[in-house]
Design a protein around this motif. Sequence first.
Motif, PDB file in Angstrom:
ATOM      1  N   ASP A   4      44.192  50.444  37.297  1.00  0.00           N
ATOM      2  CA  ASP A   4      43.090  49.171  36.772  1.00  0.00           C
ATOM      3  C   ASP A   4      42.549  49.912  35.716  1.00  0.00           C
ATOM      4  O   ASP A   4      41.317  50.099  35.599  1.00  0.00           O
TER       5      ASP A   4
ATOM      6  N   GLY B 121      38.093  49.091  35.188  1.00  0.00           N
ATOM      7  CA  GLY B 121      38.002  47.776  36.908  1.00  0.00           C
ATOM      8  C   GLY B 121      38.495  46.939  36.932  1.00  0.00           C
ATOM      9  O   GLY B 121      38.542  45.666  37.296  1.00  0.00           O
TER      10      GLY B 121
ATOM     11  N   LYS C 243      41.232  44.078  37.585  1.00  0.00           N
ATOM     12  CA  LYS C 243      41.471  42.897  38.902  1.00  0.00           C
ATOM     13  C   LYS C 243      43.211  42.363  38.418  1.00  0.00           C
ATOM     14  O   LYS C 243      42.964  42.030  37.665  1.00  0.00           O
ATOM     15  N   PRO C 244      44.215  41.718  38.904  1.00  0.00           N
ATOM     16  CA  PRO C 244      44.461  43.110  40.813  1.00  0.00           C
ATOM     17  C   PRO C 244      44.208  44.187  39.925  1.00  0.00           C
ATOM     18  O   PRO C 244      45.658  44.329  38.908  1.00  0.00           O
TER      19      PRO C 244
ATOM     20  N   ASP D 189      45.460  45.051  46.850  1.00  0.00           N
ATOM     21  CA  ASP D 189      45.267  45.316  45.667  1.00  0.00           C
ATOM     22  C   ASP D 189      43.259  45.373  45.901  1.00  0.00           C
ATOM     23  O   ASP D 189      43.152  44.965  47.268  1.00  0.00           O
ATOM     24  N   ASN D 190      42.288  45.811  45.196  1.00  0.00           N
ATOM     25  CA  ASN D 190      40.867  46.147  44.609  1.00  0.00           C
ATOM     26  C   ASN D 190      40.320  44.405  44.748  1.00  0.00           C
ATOM     27  O   ASN D 190      39.291  44.725  43.966  1.00  0.00           O
ATOM     28  N   THR D 191      41.155  43.561  44.702  1.00  0.00           N
ATOM     29  CA  THR D 191      40.758  41.994  45.108  1.00  0.00           C
ATOM     30  C   THR D 191      41.065  41.490  46.623  1.00  0.00           C
ATOM     31  O   THR D 191      40.571  40.964  47.075  1.00  0.00           O
TER      32      THR D 191
END
Length: 755
Positions: free
Chosen positions: A345, A472, A474-475, A572-574
């Motif tokens: 990220d 940070g 995304k994604p 993923d981070n979403t």
Amino acid sequence: MEFHLSNLYLFLCILYFTSTPFMSISAESDTYIIHMDLSVMPKAFSTHQDWYLATLASISNTLETSRKLVPSDKLVYSYTNSINGFSAVLSSSELEAIKNSKGYISCTKDSTVKVDTTHSYKFLGLDSNYGAWPVSNYGEDVIIGLVDTGVWPESKSFNDEGMSDVPSRWRGECESGEQFSSSLCNKKLIGARYFNKGLLAKYPNLVFSMNSARDTDGHGTHTSSTAAGIPVQGASFFGYAPGTATGVAPNSRVAMYKALWDEGSYISDILAAIDQAIADGVDVLSLSFGIDGKALFEDPVAIATFAAMEKSIFVSTSSGNAGPSEETLHNGTPWVLTVAAGTIDREFGGTLMLGNGVSALGSSLYPGKYSSKFIQIVLVGSCDDEKSLKNFRHKIVICVDNGDLSEQVYYVHEAKLPGGIFISNATDLELYMRTSYPALFVSLEEGQKILDYIKNDSNPKARFALRETRLGIKPAPKVATYSSRGPSQSCPFVLKPDIMAPGDLILASWPPNSSVTDVDAHHLFNDFNIISGTSMACPHAAGVAALLKGTHPGWSPAAIRSAMMTSAYNFDNTGNPIKDMGFKDQSASPLAMGAGHVDPNRALDPGLIYDATAQDYINLLCAMNFNSSQIKTITRSSSHNCSFQSLDLNYPSFIAYFKANNTKSNVKEVQEFHRTVTNVGEENSVYIANLTAVNGLKVIVSPDRLEFTKKYEKKRYKLSLEGPKLTNDSLVFGFLTWVQAGGKREVRSPIVATG
């Protein structure tokens, strides 16, 4: 005469330094980090610090001020290892004068930074306060061997301050050679050997650029520091990715086996290196290379790693960089871990500040000097004509991607323009970002801001602001386009790759005499470099394996691999399924990412493991119809037992091949798999099967409930896939997850069915 005069001048500078109090920074001054090209340092200077002091002194005559520059007042640090350059307190006019001095490459304004550099360790969830790091004591005393291009032992990543004595079980050596003495090894870098007899046999008169374990390429230093480098503060790539760089297992030991050379790499040398690593007593092997198109019995790496597995050595390998097509991976060997590459990220780039106050963000890794002033910009279009581009010699050109971005980047370079902006919908920009001139790659959305501004302004201007690091993003993660895909051609009955790890744009240590890029025909040097590939993913996984080995020293290589695979995540981070950059950000299949992205903290306590012995692999080889001599080649034993044969290896993943649909569509086919899991969690625990739908197939697990009453108890189950015949290009997949009742553990395995 020139030599004596320069030394006299330096003496006067030093004399002034010892007699004049340090001046405070004036309101108009700032501290800047100056990157210099050591290759152009005049021979008159015995050290680079002398050169830096003289450079600062020499610019005084260019300043339009009554106050003369005194080098001792200005110099903050002279850097020896972290960068090639120095930091100095400079006014804006002094900075501009430095920019025009010989050897100047680039500068970065000093500022506070977040301690976050390679950043992949944080993306992996590694933390000093909980999880795999403190539990394993950062992989203490686990020995990671790497077969690679060598190592730069002076790198700060291999400092051994505070480390305990070398484990008594270590049998390796630090081999002296050209510019490499045995004293360069320490409690961190405990072994270094080199192997080139095979290469010399091919080319008897070959002269090596560096006939020792010293790394002149950079690859080996990068991979070894990624796996086990100690924390190094102040790391960056010319201002990109600033912070602290650390390996995944910073308390593990490193042993380098140089068998990959600038002059060539031969299998005989690689075999000798792995052979020696086994004899020396490594715990983990990291192999960021492979051989394409070989059967298991013809692949020396597969053969050598079988021997390593028998000695309980965990082997991490790279899947290759031939993606995104399927069946392109190498190291599809059942007894090793095969690692795919993913993004993290973090993005590198800059901002284009437009004359109307609007800004457009883009990607860039340009490390050199650029004008911070507003410059006229012009919309060219496809930028595919070098001759016409030269008409815009003093302008920043705006190029719109015509389908061949590499060609446009090349033509702008040849035209020697002050900068280029490339508007493109390409998501995989890594190959283009490291330009030798100021450049920014912007999305269609950001590019529209630029196009609207040009349309509405008769004299459009813009300026660059580069060296930005954004976290940070995304994604993330995504599967990198270049990461090779399965199935394995050498053993299609085992799903490969196994797992995905950070591999894209990774910062790690680098030999300071190996250039990292070129700017304005100058080589740039740095103690850290940002590169990408499954070669970078492989040592990340090796480092995770070292953490697990340090926590569970009695676990087999198969148990460690199982823990890593079944604890991996596929969202993923979403909160959405991991995407595949090679297929327009569609959901990634296990043929691209394996079981998912590695998660060290969850792997520490997997609950259940799928174990396998050497005999289990032999049963697989027998079922693959290898003849006796072929099996003997792999096992190094003529007493192998083929009384039991099975393609159904006890593996934490499933791949089923259904015959091509050349008959009636209602014909059903059933594929069955049998697995045994071992409870490595609490004595009394229950796991319940949870299945995601596999399109077009009926999936049954029997039993669907596993009850354990003691630790290390084993339970068997059967997975059945039933469905119609599939077309040759069909690919469907899902997951089987054993969910602990009332507990925190989930043990996930990918399921793939294809024609």
